[in-house]
Design a protein around this motif. Structure first.
Motif, short mmCIF file in Angstrom:
data_model
loop_
_atom_site.label_atom_id
_atom_site.label_comp_id
_atom_site.label_asym_id
_atom_site.label_seq_id
_atom_site.Cartn_x
_atom_site.Cartn_y
_atom_site.Cartn_z
N ALA A 213 32.65 38.66 51.56
CA ALA A 213 34.06 38.97 51.81
C ALA A 213 34.93 38.38 50.72
CB ALA A 213 34.49 38.42 53.17
N ALA A 214 34.72 37.09 50.45
CA ALA A 214 35.55 36.40 49.47
C ALA A 214 35.37 37.01 48.08
CB ALA A 214 35.20 34.92 49.45
N ARG A 215 34.13 37.39 47.75
CA ARG A 215 33.87 37.99 46.43
C ARG A 215 34.61 39.32 46.29
NH1 ARG A 215 29.16 36.61 43.97
NH2 ARG A 215 28.08 36.55 45.99
N GLU A 216 34.62 40.11 47.36
CA GLU A 216 35.30 41.41 47.31
C GLU A 216 36.82 41.26 47.30
OE1 GLU A 216 34.09 44.36 47.02
OE2 GLU A 216 31.94 44.09 47.36
N LEU A 217 37.33 40.29 48.05
CA LEU A 217 38.78 40.11 48.15
C LEU A 217 39.37 39.44 46.92
CD1 LEU A 217 39.14 38.99 51.86
CD2 LEU A 217 40.26 40.95 50.83
N ALA A 218 38.58 38.64 46.23
CA ALA A 218 39.10 37.82 45.13
C ALA A 218 39.94 38.59 44.12
CB ALA A 218 37.95 37.09 44.45
N PRO A 219 39.42 39.68 43.53
CA PRO A 219 40.26 40.39 42.54
C PRO A 219 41.53 41.00 43.14
CG PRO A 219 38.25 41.64 43.01
CD PRO A 219 38.09 40.30 43.64
N VAL B 148 43.44 39.54 45.25
CA VAL B 148 44.45 38.49 45.44
C VAL B 148 44.61 37.63 44.19
CG1 VAL B 148 44.04 38.44 47.92
CG2 VAL B 148 42.79 36.85 46.45
N GLY B 149 44.01 38.08 43.09
CA GLY B 149 44.17 37.37 41.82
C GLY B 149 43.27 36.17 41.65
N ALA B 150 42.14 36.14 42.35
CA ALA B 150 41.23 35.00 42.27
C ALA B 150 39.99 35.35 41.47
CB ALA B 150 40.83 34.54 43.68
N ASP B 151 39.31 34.34 40.98
CA ASP B 151 38.04 34.51 40.28
C ASP B 151 36.96 34.76 41.33
OD1 ASP B 151 35.45 33.92 39.19
OD2 ASP B 151 36.40 32.85 37.55
N PRO B 152 36.26 35.90 41.28
CA PRO B 152 35.25 36.21 42.30
C PRO B 152 34.16 35.16 42.42
CG PRO B 152 35.80 38.18 41.05
CD PRO B 152 36.45 37.04 40.34
N ALA B 153 33.72 34.62 41.27
CA ALA B 153 32.64 33.63 41.31
C ALA B 153 33.11 32.36 42.00
CB ALA B 153 32.18 33.32 39.88
N LYS B 154 34.32 31.92 41.70
CA LYS B 154 34.85 30.72 42.35
C LYS B 154 35.05 30.96 43.85
CE LYS B 154 37.28 28.80 38.33
NZ LYS B 154 38.60 28.39 37.78
N ALA B 155 35.54 32.13 44.20
CA ALA B 155 35.75 32.44 45.61
C ALA B 155 34.42 32.44 46.37
CB ALA B 155 36.45 33.79 45.75
N ALA B 156 33.39 33.02 45.74
CA ALA B 156 32.08 33.06 46.39
C ALA B 156 31.50 31.66 46.54
CB ALA B 156 31.13 33.94 45.58
N ILE C 279 43.16 48.66 55.78
CA ILE C 279 41.97 49.47 56.02
C ILE C 279 40.95 49.30 54.89
CG2 ILE C 279 41.11 51.82 56.22
CD1 ILE C 279 43.62 52.48 57.73
N ASN C 280 41.31 49.71 53.70
CA ASN C 280 40.31 49.72 52.63
C ASN C 280 40.19 48.40 51.90
OD1 ASN C 280 39.48 52.37 53.00
ND2 ASN C 280 41.19 53.17 51.83
N ASP C 281 41.19 47.53 52.02
CA ASP C 281 41.13 46.26 51.30
C ASP C 281 40.70 45.10 52.17
OD1 ASP C 281 42.00 47.51 49.04
OD2 ASP C 281 44.10 46.99 49.32
N ALA C 282 40.75 45.27 53.46
CA ALA C 282 40.49 44.12 54.32
C ALA C 282 39.39 44.40 55.34
CB ALA C 282 41.78 43.69 55.01
N PHE C 283 39.74 45.04 56.44
CA PHE C 283 38.80 45.17 57.54
C PHE C 283 37.54 45.95 57.19
CE2 PHE C 283 42.72 44.54 60.17
CZ PHE C 283 42.34 43.32 60.68
N LEU C 284 37.65 46.90 56.30
CA LEU C 284 36.52 47.80 56.09
C LEU C 284 35.77 47.55 54.80
CD1 LEU C 284 38.11 50.99 57.56
CD2 LEU C 284 36.53 49.39 58.60
N LEU C 285 35.84 46.35 54.29
CA LEU C 285 35.03 46.02 53.12
C LEU C 285 33.55 46.01 53.51
CD1 LEU C 285 37.15 43.15 51.60
CD2 LEU C 285 36.79 45.41 50.63
N PRO C 286 32.68 46.33 52.57
CA PRO C 286 31.25 46.39 52.91
C PRO C 286 30.68 45.06 53.40
CG PRO C 286 31.67 47.45 50.81
CD PRO C 286 32.93 46.77 51.20
N PHE C 287 31.36 43.93 53.09
CA PHE C 287 30.79 42.64 53.43
C PHE C 287 30.71 42.40 54.92
CE2 PHE C 287 35.34 41.75 53.22
CZ PHE C 287 35.54 41.14 54.44
N ILE C 288 31.48 43.10 55.73
CA ILE C 288 31.63 42.73 57.13
C ILE C 288 30.28 42.70 57.85
CG2 ILE C 288 32.61 43.40 59.35
CD1 ILE C 288 34.99 44.53 57.84
N PHE C 289 29.46 43.69 57.58
CA PHE C 289 28.17 43.73 58.27
C PHE C 289 26.98 43.59 57.33
CE2 PHE C 289 31.15 46.22 60.83
CZ PHE C 289 31.10 45.49 62.00
#
Length: 758
Positions: free
Chosen positions: A386-392, A394-402, A516-526
């Protein structure tokens, strides 16, 4: 008018129960009085560790007299009916009844029943025992000889005495005559347990408060809090220190003492190597003491403040010393936990740094997050994705978020957090800093739990935001997926708080996320969870539900579908994808309700919220901006006039659609059938205004969109003044109704005006 003084004197009432118990006593007694026709001027309820007190001012000396007229049978009715009437009305004979005549000339009996009001003293004697016997304590106990009786008195702690006096200020009050659990009501109470334990005879509230104070009892909890806070600050200042204020602890300590005496204790300065939060948690949780800050260093001082319940002959030296010994023992344990957490774990020494070893331990223990949602380890994997997908976004580094998401829950198996759960997150940050993690990663480990409540600050660093959203979204989606939703006042998994956290993080950081597409339905959920395979199909169903409910474009649905299929390697046909609609739509509706509450608390009009939400927008920042622009527009003359014109058009269409059928006028109006100048002007104005409003909305310039629509005010007014909508010619009638339907659609570009009041 007379006053009631009621005191229930017992052994120590737990501090956490006192405020609610006082409120319950006030409500139960005053509600019972009002129900019996006894109105009062004011009521005050107070509590100390050993007593609940209620003071009711301005009660009448008796209930008001009552007069009731009861209609009976007609004159000449059967004997059985007349006998029943006499029995129910309490009359001795029909001679005591009045005979009335109805509009048709028929005669019937009427019983006039007059009931004299009972003395208030008798009413109190009737209602108070029942209230005391059935008092709603969270936990209650039986005690003494009467505990084996069939219906023994259950009270929070043994009840020793009851004061119950009633009477006017100018006279000696009466004692309310009743008895509960072998305790007879009287006018005698008792002072401080140690410093003034003798009996005290009281008359009414004023002398009761004064005599208790003389007997070393401060009755008002607010005054006890003021004394404690004032003395703590003074004592700290005298030592060149500052009090670390703690509102929750202040309320708790004020509930532990009747005569607060503030003392200062100390501990070894070597313990200051322990994190300040751990020191504070130790001293607060175990000793109910306040910590002090050294203004010179900004860190904690090796002194603390405690609140005693007695004035000791030695000035409190022995009490302070005893507390100091206990604090030192507690801090020794905390220091051991702190050092142990930094050392390698023998069974996981090959797993990397200390915090990584704790993470490996958490996974190895298979600690269950929820029976239906798998383990904490599986949840961490979801949050990482989730954090890796959301990072870009919200302006965050995906690796750091993960990385932050990976370590976010590792401190749950540390010794310090095991002893002091309230330090979770904070200790994770400390341990991350010690093992050299990036500063943003360490901060996110602590801040991903925020906000903890409506007054708590939100995370604003991008990495912290990504992990906080990932954690909360996983919680919401997971519990919605297993149908564990809040019901009424029950919310055991704090889902309302999680939803409010998502809303505040997005809005207060100005994040442009589509739910929808940026939050709840990201592939990470399941993805990658222990229960992923069982959840794959519902995930797609939820996606379809949200898309259908909010009218998203098909290409968005296709894109998300392909992303899901690729990630989980479980291809699903589009027909399967569109097959169902259920849980996620409900979750989005829940989030919308939380947003409405959040905005209403900030003064937004509820009807404007409904008007904007009806458009199906899922960008929270845009929703708020649209509401603000709409509110400002409707306050103008043009806005108010356009709303009135819309309402008139909508009402006409509603009436005519009942005749012709729903959607009968949705076709575009035919320009060649426009005959009057005013309808031609409205048609032309709508084409221009619609184009301008649509362009402004695409540019997210809601003020400009409202301004474009405001140009419709004058032609709309002129249309209704000069044009007959229901013309005799059916084609012209239908065309004019289509023109009004087009006006309705144009205005709905900015909001659903049908939901706006006024």
């Amino acid at each position: 008018m007379s006053d009631l003084l009621l005191e229930l004197f017992s052994e120590e009432i737990p501090a956490r129960m006192q405020a609610q118990a006082a409120a319950d006593l006030k409500k139960l007694v005053t509600d019972a009085l009002v129900e019996r026709g006894l109105l009062y001027e004011a009521a005050t309820a107070l509590a100390t560790p050993r007593r609940l007190t209620l003071h009711v001012v301005g009660l009448p000396t008796s209930q008001p007299d009552q007069r009731e007229e009861k209609k009976g049978p007609r004159v000449g009715a059967p004997e059985a009916a007349l006998a029943g009437f006499l029995k129910s009305s309490g009359l001795a004979s029909l001679d005591d009844a009045r005979i009335d005549t109805d509009k048709k000339g028929g005669q019937f009996y009427v019983a006039v029943i007059e009931k004299k009001g009972a003395p208030t003293l008798d009413v109190l004697a009737d209602i108070l025992p029942a209230i005391i016997k059935n008092f709603p304590w969270p936990k209650a106990m039986r005690w003494g000889a009467g505990s084996s009786e069939p219906n023994p008195l259950r009270w929070v702690r043994p009840l020793h005495a009851i004061v119950a006096t009633f009477g006017p200020e100018t006279e000696e009050p009466d004692i309310v005559p009743f008895e509960v659990g072998g305790v007879k009501a009287g006018n005698v109470t008792y002072g401080h347990r140690f410093m003034a334990p003798g009996a005290i005879k009281v008359r009414r509230f004023d002398d009761y408060v004064t005599k208790l104070y003389d007997a070393k009892v401060v009755l008002d909890p607010a005054r006890r809090r003021d004394i404690i806070l004032h003395d703590c600050k003074d004592l700290a200042f005298a030592q060149g220190l500052e009090l670390v204020e703690d509102e929750g602890l202040l309320h708790e300590v004020a509930g532990l003492v009747e005569w607060p005496v503030v003392l200062m204790g100390a501990f070894d300065a070597s313990f200051l190597d322990i994190p300040a939060e751990v020191i504070r948690a130790t001293i607060r949780a175990n000793q109910k003491c306040f910590v002090l800050r050294d203004p010179a260093t900004g860190g904690l001082a090796n002194k603390f403040l405690l609140v005693s319940n007695v004035v000791a002959t030695d000035g409190g030296k022995a009490i302070a010393a005893g507390n100091g010994r206990v604090v030192r023992a507690r801090l020794s344990d905390a220091l051991y936990f702190w050092k142990t957490d930094q050392a390698p774990l023998p069974d996981f020494a090959d797993q990397g740094k200390p915090l990584d070893q704790r993470l490996a331990k958490l996974r190895a223990l298979n600690i269950v997050f929820h029976a239906k949602l798998g383990t904490q380890g599986a949840r961490i994997v979801r949050i990482i994705e989730a954090a890796r997908e959301l990072a870009p976004k919200v302006g965050a580094d995906p690796a750091k978020a993960a990385r932050a998401a990976e370590l976010a829950k590792a401190d749950l198996v540390t010794e310090v957090v095991g002893e002091f759960p309230e330090t979770q997150g904070l200790m994770g940050r400390r341990y991350a800093e010690l093992q050299g993690e990036d500063a943003e990663v360490a901060a996110a480990i602590e801040e991903h739990y925020k906000p903890q409540g409506p007054t708590d600050r939100i995370p604003n660093a991008p990495v912290s935001v990504a992990v906080a959203l990932a954690d909360k979204l996983d919680t919401l989606v997971g519990f919605w997926g297993i149908d564990e939703k809040p019901t009424g006042s029950k919310d055991p998994f704090a889902l309302r708080r999680a939803a409010l956290g998502v809303i505040r993080i997005i809005l207060e950081n100005g994040l442009r996320l589509r739910l929808i597409n940026d939050a709840f339905l990201l592939p990470f959920i399941f993805a990658n969870s222990d229960i992923a395979k069982a959840k794959v199909q519902p995930a797609f169903d939820h996606l379809a539900a949200a898309q259908g409910a909010l009218g998203r474009a098909d290409e968005n649905l296709d894109q998300a579908w392909q992303q899901y299929s690729k990630r989980i390697q479980h291809p699903i046909s589009r027909e399967e994808l569109l097959a169902k609609t259920d849980q996620l739509s409900d979750l989005l509706a829940f989030l919308a309700d939380r947003l409405k509450v959040y905005l209403r608390d900030r003064g937004a009009r509820h009807d404007l919220l409904d008007a904007v939400f009806a458009l199906g927008e899922d960008d929270l920042v845009l929703i708020v901006r649209r509401i603000e622009a709409l509110d400002a527009f409707l306050k103008t003359e043009d806005g108010a006039s356009l709303l009135a014109g819309y309402k008139r058009a909508a009402n006409i269409l509603k009436a005519e659609e009942k005749k012709d059928g729903a959607g009968a006028f949705e076709a575009a109006p035919n320009a060649s059938l426009l005959t009057d100048a005013e309808e031609k002007a409205l048609f032309a104005a709508m084409e221009t205004a619609t184009a301008e409003a649509d362009s402004a909305l695409k540019a997210e310039n809601f003020e400009a969109a409202m301004q474009a629509l405001s140009t419709l005010r004058a032609p709309t007014d002129a249309f209704f003044d000069k044009v007959t909508v229901n013309a005799e010619n059916p084609e012209i009638r239908k065309n004019r109704l289509s023109l009004l339907a087009q006006l309705r659609r144009a205005i709905h570009l900015v909001a659903d005006f049908s939901k706006i009041g006024g």
